[in-house]
Design an enzyme around this catalytic site. Sequence first.
Site, PDB file in Angstrom:
ATOM      1  N   ASP A  29      70.197  10.782  72.875  1.00 24.55           N
ATOM      2  CA  ASP A  29      69.534  11.943  72.266  1.00 24.55           C
ATOM      3  C   ASP A  29      69.124  11.570  70.834  1.00 24.55           C
ATOM      4  OD1 ASP A  29      68.792  14.296  71.100  1.00 24.55           O
ATOM      5  OD2 ASP A  29      70.571  15.423  71.714  1.00 24.55           O
ATOM      6  N   GLU A  79      76.718 -10.459  51.574  1.00 25.64           N
ATOM      7  CA  GLU A  79      77.615 -10.836  52.661  1.00 25.64           C
ATOM      8  C   GLU A  79      76.817 -11.443  53.809  1.00 25.64           C
ATOM      9  OE1 GLU A  79      78.493  -6.316  53.461  1.00 25.64           O
ATOM     10  OE2 GLU A  79      78.960  -7.450  55.247  1.00 25.64           O
ATOM     11  N   CYS A 111      80.354  -4.984  51.400  1.00 28.93           N
ATOM     12  CA  CYS A 111      79.362  -4.205  50.637  1.00 28.93           C
ATOM     13  C   CYS A 111      79.761  -3.997  49.187  1.00 28.93           C
ATOM     14  CB  CYS A 111      79.150  -2.846  51.288  1.00 28.93           C
ATOM     15  SG  CYS A 111      78.534  -2.976  52.950  1.00 28.93           S
ATOM     16  N   THR A 152      72.565   1.612  62.523  1.00 31.34           N
ATOM     17  CA  THR A 152      72.908   1.520  61.097  1.00 31.34           C
ATOM     18  C   THR A 152      72.519   0.168  60.497  1.00 31.34           C
ATOM     19  OG1 THR A 152      75.189   0.746  61.449  1.00 31.34           O
ATOM     20  CG2 THR A 152      74.838   3.120  61.456  1.00 31.34           C
ATOM     21  N   SER A 201      86.498   2.262  60.535  1.00 30.05           N
ATOM     22  CA  SER A 201      85.790   1.992  59.272  1.00 30.05           C
ATOM     23  C   SER A 201      85.427   3.307  58.576  1.00 30.05           C
ATOM     24  CB  SER A 201      84.553   1.121  59.506  1.00 30.05           C
ATOM     25  OG  SER A 201      83.512   1.836  60.139  1.00 30.05           O
ATOM     26  N   HIS A 233      78.087   4.524  48.511  1.00 27.02           N
ATOM     27  CA  HIS A 233      77.642   3.467  49.417  1.00 27.02           C
ATOM     28  C   HIS A 233      77.240   4.163  50.716  1.00 27.02           C
ATOM     29  CE1 HIS A 233      77.507   0.185  52.163  1.00 27.02           C
ATOM     30  NE2 HIS A 233      78.607   0.549  52.797  1.00 27.02           N
ATOM     31  N   LYS A 242      80.330  12.947  54.485  1.00 25.19           N
ATOM     32  CA  LYS A 242      81.678  13.180  55.032  1.00 25.19           C
ATOM     33  C   LYS A 242      82.721  13.007  53.934  1.00 25.19           C
ATOM     34  CE  LYS A 242      80.785  11.190  59.597  1.00 25.19           C
ATOM     35  NZ  LYS A 242      81.536  11.181  60.837  1.00 25.19           N
ATOM     36  N   ASN A 275      71.252   0.504  56.345  1.00 25.03           N
ATOM     37  CA  ASN A 275      72.306  -0.080  55.508  1.00 25.03           C
ATOM     38  C   ASN A 275      71.804  -1.394  54.927  1.00 25.03           C
ATOM     39  OD1 ASN A 275      74.692  -0.737  54.276  1.00 25.03           O
ATOM     40  ND2 ASN A 275      75.934  -0.759  56.149  1.00 25.03           N
ATOM     41  N   SER A 308      83.992  -3.137  53.257  1.00 23.50           N
ATOM     42  CA  SER A 308      84.985  -3.260  54.320  1.00 23.50           C
ATOM     43  C   SER A 308      85.879  -4.464  54.084  1.00 23.50           C
ATOM     44  CB  SER A 308      84.286  -3.414  55.669  1.00 23.50           C
ATOM     45  OG  SER A 308      83.766  -2.189  56.088  1.00 23.50           O
TER      46      SER A 308
HETATM   47  P1  HMG Z   1      79.098   6.182  67.626  1.00 15.74           P
HETATM   48  O1  HMG Z   1      80.366   6.081  68.418  1.00 15.74           O
HETATM   49  O2  HMG Z   1      77.874   5.695  68.268  1.00 15.74           O
HETATM   50  O3  HMG Z   1      78.760   7.671  67.226  1.00 15.74           O
HETATM   51  O4  HMG Z   1      79.364   5.424  66.246  1.00 15.74           O
HETATM   52  P2  HMG Z   1      79.629   9.011  67.340  1.00 15.74           P
HETATM   53  O5  HMG Z   1      79.869   9.332  68.743  1.00 15.74           O
HETATM   54  O6  HMG Z   1      80.807   8.919  66.400  1.00 15.74           O
HETATM   55  O7  HMG Z   1      78.552  10.023  66.758  1.00 15.74           O
HETATM   56  C1  HMG Z   1      78.134   9.929  65.424  1.00 15.74           C
HETATM   57  C2  HMG Z   1      77.843  11.335  64.945  1.00 15.74           C
HETATM   58  O8  HMG Z   1      76.705  11.845  65.669  1.00 15.74           O
HETATM   59  C3  HMG Z   1      78.982  12.317  65.210  1.00 15.74           C
HETATM   60  O9  HMG Z   1      79.017  13.217  64.111  1.00 15.74           O
HETATM   61  C4  HMG Z   1      78.529  13.061  66.445  1.00 15.74           C
HETATM   62  O10 HMG Z   1      79.088  14.370  66.570  1.00 15.74           O
HETATM   63  C5  HMG Z   1      77.030  13.127  66.193  1.00 15.74           C
HETATM   64  P3  HMG Z   1      80.327  13.290  63.158  1.00 15.74           P
HETATM   65  O11 HMG Z   1      81.419  13.818  64.015  1.00 15.74           O
HETATM   66  O12 HMG Z   1      80.608  11.866  62.736  1.00 15.74           O
HETATM   67  O13 HMG Z   1      79.926  14.184  62.048  1.00 15.74           O
HETATM   68  N1  HMG Z   1      76.231  13.344  67.400  1.00 15.74           N
HETATM   69  C6  HMG Z   1      75.177  14.173  67.467  1.00 15.74           C
HETATM   70  N2  HMG Z   1      74.609  14.965  66.521  1.00 15.74           N
HETATM   71  C7  HMG Z   1      73.496  15.693  66.889  1.00 15.74           C
HETATM   72  N3  HMG Z   1      72.990  15.672  68.162  1.00 15.74           N
HETATM   73  C8  HMG Z   1      73.550  14.900  69.109  1.00 15.74           C
HETATM   74  C9  HMG Z   1      74.683  14.093  68.780  1.00 15.74           C
HETATM   75  N4  HMG Z   1      75.448  13.234  69.458  1.00 15.74           N
HETATM   76  C10 HMG Z   1      76.403  12.777  68.619  1.00 15.74           C
HETATM   77  N5  HMG Z   1      73.008  14.874  70.330  1.00 15.74           N
HETATM   78  C11 HMG Z   1      79.278   4.664  64.000  1.00 15.74           C
HETATM   79  C12 HMG Z   1      78.882   5.779  64.971  1.00 15.74           C
HETATM   80  C13 HMG Z   1      78.843   5.034  62.605  1.00 15.74           C
HETATM   81  C14 HMG Z   1      80.816   4.477  64.047  1.00 15.74           C
HETATM   82  C15 HMG Z   1      78.567   3.343  64.464  1.00 15.74           C
HETATM   83  O14 HMG Z   1      77.169   3.489  64.282  1.00 15.74           O
HETATM   84  C16 HMG Z   1      79.031   2.127  63.719  1.00 15.74           C
HETATM   85  O15 HMG Z   1      80.024   1.488  64.093  1.00 15.74           O
HETATM   86  N6  HMG Z   1      78.335   1.738  62.602  1.00 15.74           N
HETATM   87  C17 HMG Z   1      78.703   0.571  61.788  1.00 15.74           C
HETATM   88  C18 HMG Z   1      79.966   0.793  60.970  1.00 15.74           C
HETATM   89  C19 HMG Z   1      79.758   1.744  59.813  1.00 15.74           C
HETATM   90  O16 HMG Z   1      78.653   2.021  59.395  1.00 15.74           O
HETATM   91  N7  HMG Z   1      80.877   2.236  59.246  1.00 15.74           N
HETATM   92  C20 HMG Z   1      80.820   3.096  58.079  1.00 15.74           C
HETATM   93  C21 HMG Z   1      82.034   2.977  57.174  1.00 15.74           C
HETATM   94  S1  HMG Z   1      82.453   1.275  56.789  1.00 15.74           S
HETATM   95  C22 HMG Z   1      81.298   0.814  55.551  1.00 15.74           C
HETATM   96  O17 HMG Z   1      80.646   1.631  54.998  1.00 15.74           O
HETATM   97  C23 HMG Z   1      81.180  -0.653  55.265  1.00 15.74           C
HETATM   98  C24 HMG Z   1      79.947  -1.309  55.875  1.00 15.74           C
HETATM   99  O18 HMG Z   1      78.793  -0.950  55.152  1.00 15.74           O
HETATM  100  C25 HMG Z   1      80.128  -2.834  55.908  1.00 15.74           C
HETATM  101  C26 HMG Z   1      80.461  -3.553  54.642  1.00 15.74           C
HETATM  102  O19 HMG Z   1      81.248  -3.138  53.807  1.00 15.74           O
HETATM  103  O20 HMG Z   1      79.977  -4.674  54.522  1.00 15.74           O
HETATM  104  C27 HMG Z   1      79.723  -0.900  57.318  1.00 15.74           C
END
Ligand code: HMG
Length: 392
Positions: A29, A79, A111, A152, A201, A233, A242, A275, A308
Site C-alpha cells: 500500500d 560510512e 550516521c 529508506t 534500530s 537525524h 516518533k 536517508n 547505529s
Molecule cells: P517495516 O517492517 O517495513 O514497516 O519496517 P512497519 O510494518 O514497521 O511499518 C512502518 C510504519 O508504517 C508503521 O507506523 C506502520 O503502522 C505504518 P509506526 O507504527 O512505525 O508509526 N503503516 C502504514 N501507514 C499507513 N498506511 C498503511 C500502512 N502500513 C503500515 N497502509 C523500518 C520499517 C523503518 C524498520 C524499515 O524500513 C527499516 O528497517 N529501515 C532501515 C532501518 C532504519 O531506518 N532505522 C531507523 C533507526 S536507526 C538509524 O536511524 C540509523 C541509520 O540511519 C543507520 C546509521 O546510523 O548509519 C539507519
Amino acid sequence: MEIGIDKIGMYTPNQYVDLVELAIHRKIDPDKFTIGIGQDKMAVAPLSQDTISMAANAAAQILSDADKAAIDLVILGTESGVDNSKAGALYVQRLLGISNKARVLEIKEACYGATAGLQFAKLHIAQNPKAKALVIGSDIARYGLDTSGEVTQGAGAVALLVAANPRILALDMRSAYYSSEINDFWRPLDQLIAEVDGKYSNEAYIKFFQMVFEDYQQQTGYQLSDFAAMVFHLPYTKMGLKALRKVLDQTDAAHQDSLQQHYQQSTLYSRRIGNIYTGSLYLAFLSLINNDMTLQPGMRIGLYSYGSGAVGEFFSGTLQGNYLDMLDPMHYLEMFENRTKLSIAEYEAQFKKQLTPGIEAQKLITTDLNAPYYFAGIQAKQRQYKAGAKSV
Ligand code: HMG
C-alpha cells in the site's frame, strides 16, 4: 567567541525513484511509504557519483577562494567510503584546491560521523580562531532490492564550513552523548548493503534520544520550551517525529504545535531524498532554515544525531542575525525540479550494477549540471575524479 556553522551546502544526485511507483511494484500500500514511513522519493546515485564526488559537489557550492585558503581542517564523515585506508577527504581537498597546510581525515561511526567531525572542528576553531574547518557528511544508503529497508535508501552529501563568528548557527560548547555496542545496523567489510534489525534500530534511536536529551537538560538547565525547533537525524521522516513525541508533553499545547510545525519543515528535503546517513541531520537543518519562514535570529535549535552501533548526541545552537543571507533555497528547488525519474526497471538495473563497482578501465561520464565533480572510473586500481559540466 562564538563558533559554529558559517556556511552550509548540499548535493544530491539528479535521479530518483518515485516511492508510490515502488510501493505498487512491490505490492505494498503506497500509504505505508508516504504516511507510515514518511518518504515520497528516493535519490539514486549513478555510478559516476560516489561519497567523494558527492562530498566535493556539496562543498564546491559554498566555498570561496578565501575559504579554501583559510581551511586547515577537512573532515569527511562517511560510512560508505571507497577505500579501506585512504581518507576520502584527501581527494576532496585536491579537487577543491584547499590549502595543503590542512589536517585531512575521515571519520566513521555510522550516521554519527559528521557530528563527530563537527565537534572536532568546533574544538579546533576554539584553539585556532582564525582558521576555518570543512566538515562533510556524504553517503549512499543501500539495504537491497525488495527489503523492508529499501524505502529508506537515499544518496547525498552536506558540507558545513565551521568558523568563529559564524553567520548561520552558533553552537553551544556543551553537548550530551551516549554510546553502547549494539547490533541494530551494521555493514560487514565484504558487503555493500547494510544489515539491519529495523524494529530494534527504531527503539535504540528513541532510547538514546531520551537519554541524551535528559542529560543535556540536566547539564544546561534548558527546558523543552527553550527550543524553538528540534532537528533530528532522519533515516526516514517519521523517525524523528516518533522521538519528538516522547518529550512533547514537557511543554504546553501551543509550543507542542509549534515544534511539530517546525519539524515538518525540517523533513521536506529528506522526504525527497531519503536517508543520506552522515549528512542526514544536517539535511534536516538545511531544510528547516531554507523553508521555515517563521524562524527568527536568536532562536535556539536542538540537534539530535544518531549513528547505529550506536552513538547518540544532543547539542544545540542559536540562529545568527543574518542567517537568511547565507542561504540559497532556490538552488535546491531547481535541483529537485531538474531530477530525472527512473523507472523501477532502470533503478533495479543500476542498483545491481552498483554492487559490482570498481571495474578497471570503465570510463564514466556525467550530464549532471549540479555536479562540478564526478567519479570517472578506475585506472591501475586508482580512482579517477574529473570536473564535470559546470566546472568551478
Ligand atoms: P517495516 O517492517 O517495513 O514497516 O519496517 P512497519 O510494518 O514497521 O511499518 C512502518 C510504519 O508504517 C508503521 O507506523 C506502520 O503502522 C505504518 P509506526 O507504527 O512505525 O508509526 N503503516 C502504514 N501507514 C499507513 N498506511 C498503511 C500502512 N502500513 C503500515 N497502509 C523500518 C520499517 C523503518 C524498520 C524499515 O524500513 C527499516 O528497517 N529501515 C532501515 C532501518 C532504519 O531506518 N532505522 C531507523 C533507526 S536507526 C538509524 O536511524 C540509523 C541509520 O540511519 C543507520 C546509521 O546510523 O548509519 C539507519
